[in-house]
Design a protein around this motif. Structure first.
Motif, mmCIF file in Angstrom:
data_model
loop_
_atom_site.group_PDB
_atom_site.id
_atom_site.type_symbol
_atom_site.label_atom_id
_atom_site.label_comp_id
_atom_site.label_asym_id
_atom_site.label_seq_id
_atom_site.Cartn_x
_atom_site.Cartn_y
_atom_site.Cartn_z
ATOM 1 N N SER A 154 44.934 -33.378 42.800
ATOM 2 C CA SER A 154 43.807 -32.714 43.463
ATOM 3 C C SER A 154 42.708 -32.521 42.423
ATOM 4 N N ALA A 155 41.601 -31.947 42.843
ATOM 5 C CA ALA A 155 40.539 -31.555 41.910
ATOM 6 C C ALA A 155 40.949 -30.246 41.231
ATOM 7 N N PRO A 156 40.383 -29.939 40.065
ATOM 8 C CA PRO A 156 40.749 -28.662 39.432
ATOM 9 C C PRO A 156 40.453 -27.479 40.356
ATOM 10 N N GLY A 157 41.452 -26.629 40.517
ATOM 11 C CA GLY A 157 41.285 -25.461 41.393
ATOM 12 C C GLY A 157 40.913 -24.233 40.578
ATOM 13 N N LYS A 158 41.352 -23.087 41.057
ATOM 14 C CA LYS A 158 40.986 -21.836 40.395
ATOM 15 C C LYS A 158 41.877 -21.570 39.182
ATOM 16 N N ARG A 159 41.262 -21.130 38.067
ATOM 17 C CA ARG A 159 42.040 -20.767 36.876
ATOM 18 C C ARG A 159 42.456 -19.299 36.934
ATOM 19 N N PHE A 160 41.666 -18.508 37.642
ATOM 20 C CA PHE A 160 41.966 -17.077 37.841
ATOM 21 C C PHE A 160 41.443 -16.730 39.229
ATOM 22 N N SER A 161 41.790 -15.518 39.728
ATOM 23 C CA SER A 161 41.600 -15.287 41.163
ATOM 24 C C SER A 161 40.151 -15.398 41.644
ATOM 25 N N ASP A 162 39.149 -14.957 40.839
ATOM 26 C CA ASP A 162 37.793 -15.118 41.382
ATOM 27 C C ASP A 162 37.037 -16.311 40.774
ATOM 28 N N LYS B 56 59.752 -41.726 43.190
ATOM 29 C CA LYS B 56 59.219 -40.451 43.678
ATOM 30 C C LYS B 56 57.701 -40.483 43.621
ATOM 31 N N VAL B 57 57.072 -39.955 44.651
ATOM 32 C CA VAL B 57 55.624 -39.759 44.634
ATOM 33 C C VAL B 57 55.413 -38.271 44.398
ATOM 34 N N VAL B 58 54.547 -37.960 43.444
ATOM 35 C CA VAL B 58 54.338 -36.545 43.118
ATOM 36 C C VAL B 58 52.870 -36.177 43.282
ATOM 37 N N LYS B 59 52.629 -35.134 44.059
ATOM 38 C CA LYS B 59 51.259 -34.660 44.264
ATOM 39 C C LYS B 59 51.121 -33.292 43.611
ATOM 40 N N PHE B 60 50.031 -33.098 42.879
ATOM 41 C CA PHE B 60 49.811 -31.799 42.242
ATOM 42 C C PHE B 60 48.549 -31.152 42.808
ATOM 43 N N GLY B 61 48.665 -29.920 43.215
ATOM 44 C CA GLY B 61 47.542 -29.195 43.819
ATOM 45 C C GLY B 61 46.550 -28.716 42.770
ATOM 46 N N GLY B 62 45.435 -28.173 43.244
ATOM 47 C CA GLY B 62 44.325 -27.779 42.381
ATOM 48 C C GLY B 62 44.682 -26.750 41.322
ATOM 49 N N SER B 63 45.498 -25.756 41.692
ATOM 50 C CA SER B 63 45.808 -24.732 40.694
ATOM 51 C C SER B 63 46.752 -25.294 39.629
ATOM 52 N N ASP C 143 61.642 -42.420 47.830
ATOM 53 C CA ASP C 143 62.846 -41.690 48.223
ATOM 54 C C ASP C 143 62.520 -40.237 48.502
ATOM 55 N N VAL C 144 61.537 -39.722 47.764
ATOM 56 C CA VAL C 144 61.135 -38.324 47.925
ATOM 57 C C VAL C 144 59.629 -38.216 47.711
ATOM 58 N N TYR C 145 59.006 -37.322 48.468
ATOM 59 C CA TYR C 145 57.612 -36.958 48.209
ATOM 60 C C TYR C 145 57.626 -35.528 47.682
ATOM 61 N N GLU C 146 57.372 -35.385 46.384
ATOM 62 C CA GLU C 146 57.336 -34.035 45.788
ATOM 63 C C GLU C 146 55.909 -33.504 45.829
ATOM 64 N N ASN C 147 55.764 -32.323 46.384
ATOM 65 C CA ASN C 147 54.451 -31.708 46.492
ATOM 66 C C ASN C 147 54.463 -30.449 45.622
ATOM 67 N N TRP C 148 53.781 -30.540 44.478
ATOM 68 C CA TRP C 148 53.829 -29.447 43.494
ATOM 69 C C TRP C 148 52.633 -28.521 43.674
ATOM 70 N N THR C 149 52.943 -27.225 43.793
ATOM 71 C CA THR C 149 51.882 -26.266 44.056
ATOM 72 C C THR C 149 52.130 -25.005 43.226
ATOM 73 N N ASP C 150 51.597 -23.856 43.662
ATOM 74 C CA ASP C 150 51.792 -22.663 42.836
ATOM 75 C C ASP C 150 52.751 -21.654 43.465
ATOM 76 N N VAL C 151 53.515 -22.087 44.470
ATOM 77 C CA VAL C 151 54.580 -21.235 45.017
ATOM 78 C C VAL C 151 55.858 -22.071 45.103
ATOM 79 N N SER C 152 56.996 -21.376 45.130
ATOM 80 C CA SER C 152 58.274 -22.104 45.135
ATOM 81 C C SER C 152 58.702 -22.445 46.556
ATOM 82 N N GLY C 153 57.798 -23.000 47.335
ATOM 83 C CA GLY C 153 58.149 -23.444 48.677
ATOM 84 C C GLY C 153 57.778 -22.429 49.735
ATOM 85 N N PHE C 154 58.367 -22.611 50.911
ATOM 86 C CA PHE C 154 58.060 -21.730 52.040
ATOM 87 C C PHE C 154 58.917 -20.478 51.986
ATOM 88 N N LEU C 155 58.360 -19.411 52.508
ATOM 89 C CA LEU C 155 59.087 -18.145 52.553
ATOM 90 C C LEU C 155 59.448 -17.830 54.000
#
Ligand code: ASP
Length: 439
Positions: free
Chosen positions: A37-45, A3-10, A200-212
């Motif tokens: 990724s590079a470190p993203g936002k820790r809080f909204s602003d 598995k290849v795993v990518k983690f986003g900034g948040s 076998d899988v490319y896992e893309n980890w972010t801060d939402v549980s997928g598409f809505l």
């Protein structure tokens, strides 16, 4: 399994987030190649490290003092290193960065340091090998991503490497100069690595549980999408649903590798699977609804247009000559309508209108502004009768006037044009009829 795993900034914004990521990786021995990724936002602003790097480099480039700004970036990383109790130091790295900034090596290099440094920390934290993306992701002299050459050198480099961290977002030209992808480009790196190692899988980890199924700013708590095909995703993404960089699907798609979008903060959620094709029925007839406001329609009328060879080409030429791309071109027997983005079109409208007259000699040209386009997408529509009927009766029921209808020839999507003001009402009505009514 690989598995290849990518983690986003948040997912990597703080030591606390790093711990969650470490737990996710350790929970599955198949998660062998990690793209941070590079470190993203820790809080909204908060500010993303990538943005801090761009700002800092612009100071350097214009000969201004940038020590304070660079120190603030260094602190972001130090906080993570301290929080994880790692025995590494980035002091020498920051000395090199400062020197290179003074020498004005370029904005691409500057931006790429966000991922590069986070990769070093991630590799130390996991005990994995660190591989600099500049050595294995290659761009041509013209600045295009060199997919085949990259696939070859990356495949060779990773052959026999059991586990590695490869920073996202950048690569290099043949002469070693760093080049980044467009913003959000770590998603592309993950896909490139997945192709190279035949994952076998490319896992893309972010801060939402997928598409809505629909935009949560319009629909309260919309349902999630379990499985979506690449084609459906394209139809939805061009209308503005962005969880994944658009170009990230191409490397894995050609190898038939599925992408699984997952939530770092809720790792037990299944997320969304993006696949080439599936016999899994989606829960509802439609897979998703997306849309955008801010279109104009240019309606061109000419008697006997249908019999005039080359009429359409001449009309579109008027748009091309003015550098305007079009979204949709529905037509009637004596009419043709061209949908364009209002903000691109507004300054050039009179030029386009006169070009249409000059090139195509129509009877009339009529412009309508402030329109929205809504795409209703679903692989299930092909085999379900009455989908269009249900959409339009739902819209009639809430008093929305439909200005345009376009069913893609793949029967995968129906595009509806409505007034900007009716945009949200229309989306709610379509969601209600296909999702709420089925629950
Ligand atoms: N850090 C880069 C950005 O903010 C790339 C990425 O996160 O994918 O755009």
């Amino acid at each position: 399994m690989k598995k290849v795993v990518k983690f986003g900034g948040s997912s990597l914004a703080s030591a606390e987030q790093f711990v969650k990521v470490g737990d996710i990786i350790h929970a599955d021995a198949e998660r062998r190649y990690v793209i941070p990724s590079a470190p993203g936002k820790r809080f909204s602003d908060d500010t993303k490290v990538t943005d801090m790097l761009y700002d800092c480099y612009h100071l350097a480039e214009t000969g201004k003092e940038f020590k304070k700004e660079l120190a603030a970036i260094s602190e972001r990383y130090q906080e993570i290193i301290d929080g994880l109790s790692l025995g590494i130091s980035l002091k020498d790295e920051f000395k090199t960065i400062e020197k290179n900034f003074k020498e004005k090596v370029g904005e691409n290099y500057a931006a790429s340091r966000g991922e590069y440094l986070n990769g070093i920390i991630m590799a130390a934290y996991l005990g994995y090998e660190f591989i600099d993306a500049a050595e294995v992701i290659r761009f041509t002299d013209e600045g295009e991503f060199d997919s085949e050459y990259t696939n070859q050198i990356l495949g060779q480099r990773l052959n026999g490497v059991e586990r590695a961290v490869i920073p996202g977002f950048y690569g290099a030209y043949g002469d070693g100069r760093v080049k980044t992808f467009s913003r959000g480009g770590s998603d592309i790196t993950g896909s490139i690595v997945a192709r190279a190692v035949k994952a076998d899988v490319y896992e893309n980890w972010t801060d939402v549980s997928g598409f809505l199924v629909a935009d949560p700013r319009i629909i309260e708590n919309p349902e999630g999408i379990e499985t979506i095909t690449y084609r459906e995703l394209r139809e939805l993404s061009y209308m503005g649903a962005s969880v994944l960089h658009e170009d990230a699907i191409f490397p894995v798609r050609r190898e038939g590798i599925p992408i699984n979008i997952r939530n770092t903060n809720q790792p037990s959620d299944e997320g969304t699977w993006i696949v080439e094709s599936t016999c899994q029925k989606s829960k509802y007839v439609i897979t998703g609804i997306a849309g955008k406001r801010g279109f104009c329609s240019v309606n061109i009328e000419k008697a006997m247009m249908n019999a005039e060879i080359g009429f359409g080409r001449k009309v579109l030429q008027a748009f091309e000559d003015n550098g305007i791309s079009f979204e949709h071109v529905p037509s009637g027997i004596d009419t043709m309508t061209v949908f364009v983005h209002q903000d691109e079109f507004i300054d050039k409208e009179q030029k386009v209108v006169s070009a249409i007259h000059r090139l195509a000699d129509p009877d009339s040209v009529d412009i309508e502004a402030d329109l929205a386009l809504i795409a209703v997408v679903g692989r299930g529509m092909k085999s379900t009768r009455g989908t269009a009927g249900r959409i339009f009766s739902a819209l009639a029921h809430v008093n929305v006037n439909v200005k345009m209808i376009d069913q893609g020839s793949s029967e995968l999507n129906i595009i509806i044009g409505v007034a900007n003001d009716d945009f949200e009402t229309a989306i709610k009505a379509i969601y209600d009829i296909f999702v709420i009514a089925q629950l």
